[in-house]
Design a protein around this motif. Structure first.
Motif: not given
Length: 439
Positions: A8-12, A16-27, A179-180, A185-191
């Motif tokens: 469920r988490e993976q599907n969400q 989710s919007p690109l802006a949310s998926r691409l949000r950084p996880v490290r400083l 980057r988007a 993995e998180k962006g639109m690279g596969s398109y």
């Protein structure tokens, strides 16, 4: 987490919007804001050391307030809880506090509470948090697009460090967009999309420092643009322009940016810069400001700053105010532009403004003096017996329709409230008054 929760988490995440998926996880992944997260800066050191005190992130939309909170969530050993002030109530806060006390008492663990849109909390809601912030039960992270000095409880402010986030630089936005498009993995690279250089420049420019707006536009472009003969999706300038539609203007009619813009608008008219004044007018109109509000500010400026240097300025401003109410937008912008450029270009004097200010101060700070007897009303029955009006000289019976006599009350006869300037028509007023006083 079981298999179903994981799926469920993976599907969400995928939906989710690109802006949310691409949000950084490290400083290190955060774009821009080096004035607060540079390696020698307080916030960087506090996050890295996991020694945060209560903080408030303040800045325009899309500049990274929530992103920084998420980075903290990923790096801290404390319990991290998030609520949104637009939907959370007192019960939600009570539950957070209860859990924070349990974490502190049972496990010796701090709780960080992230409140998005904290300015939406009313005073009593903010007051509820105060004792728990003060005793360390919770470490508060607030995010707001509004000036916290206007919108956040002063007691909370005094216990928090305020970090102001700036609109992202154009180069930061470009880097995020690149980057988007390429991140598989998180962006639109596969398109397999390709963004033209001029389209990238355009999106980075019109986003106005808002990364979320730029990412939303590029996502829309990739998802809605058909593939070309080479099998790639080409984001051209035309596609980019269609996707973002309208420049994002940092202007909130209820926020401090509104007051900054209207302040610049008035000061530009006062400063006789019609170009700047009409620019701020356009910004307000573009953002949907109430035309009646704008018209009121023009009328005030026409009186306060132009005054009698050009009495027609107020006449034009009042006419414009009446006209925009009858006509409405979009034609009202023509009328407002005429009024703004006239008021801005007119000679200036604040003499009448200063006059009422001085007179109000005298009225407020001195004993009320009686009206001179000869100026008192003599039209009612019995006025003559009281001597009211006796000795009054009718100005029109004298040369130049003027005669010297006392008008100010006793004790104030030496006061000078109105001192005409040397600008525009007021120069003639000054000369006329001088002529009368000397003859």
């Amino acid at each position: 987490m079981d298999l179903f929760d994981y799926m469920r988490e993976q599907n969400q995440q995928k939906e989710s919007p690109l802006a949310s998926r691409l949000r950084p996880v490290r400083l290190e992944e955060v774009a821009g804001q080096q004035h607060i997260i540079g390696k020698d800066k307080l916030l960087y050191r506090a996050i890295q050391a996991d020694k945060l005190s209560s903080i408030i992130f303040y800045g325009p939309p899309g500049t990274g307030k929530t992103t920084l909170a998420k980075v903290i969530a990923n790096t801290t050993s404390a319990e991290f809880t998030q609520i949104n002030a637009t939907s959370a109530g007192k019960k939600d806060m009570e539950e957070v506090v209860r859990q924070a006390k349990d974490n502190q008492g049972m496990y010796g663990k701090k709780t960080i509470l992230f409140i998005d849109e904290i300015h939406r909390f009313n005073k009593s809601q903010q007051d509820y948090l105060l004792p728990f912030v003060e005793d360390g039960t919770i470490v508060l992270i607030g995010a707001t697009t509004e000036n916290p000095y206007f919108e956040v409880n002063g007691a909370l402010l005094s216990r928090s460090v305020i970090f102001e986030l700036k609109p992202l630089e154009k180069e930061d936005i470009k880097a995020i967009l690149q980057r988007a498009v390429t991140d598989k993995e998180k962006g639109m690279g596969s398109y397999d999309a390709v963004v033209a250089k001029d389209a990238l420049e355009f999106l980075a420019d019109v986003a106005n420092g808002d990364a979320r707006a730029a990412l939303t536009a590029i996502e829309l472009g990739v998802l809605t643009t058909p593939r070309s003969e080479d099998g790639k999706i080409h984001i051209t300038l035309e596609v980019a322009s269609e996707c973002i539609q309208k420049r994002v203007v940092q202007y909130d009619k209820t926020g401090d940016n509104h007051y900054d813009t209207i302040s610049a608008f008035i000061k530009s008219m006062r400063g006789s810069d019609p170009d700047a004044a009409v620019y701020y007018l356009a910004k307000m109109l573009y953002a949907g400001e109430d035309i009646k509000f704008i018209a009121r500010r023009i009328m005030i400026c026409a009186s306060e700053d132009v005054g009698n240097a050009d009495p027609n300025a107020l006449v034009l401003a009042v006419s414009a105010a009446q006209a925009v109410e009858r006509i409405g937008m979009p034609e009202a912008q023509l009328i407002l532009s005429q009024a703004v450029t006239y008021v801005a270009s007119a000679p200036k004097s604040n003499a009448s403004c200063l006059a009422i200010g001085r007179a109000m101060e005298i009225v407020k700070t001195t004993k009320t003096a009686p009206v001179p007897v000869h100026l008192q009303d003599s039209h009612y029955k019995g006025a003559q017996k009281l001597g009211h009006g006796q000795g009054y000289l009718y100005a029109h019976d004298f040369p130049n329709h003027y005669v010297k006599q006392q008008y100010l009350p006793d004790g104030l006869t030496e006061e000078k409230f109105y001192e005409p300037a040397e600008n525009g028509y007021e120069k003639q007023i000054k000369s006329h008054l001088q002529f009368l006083r000397e003859n």
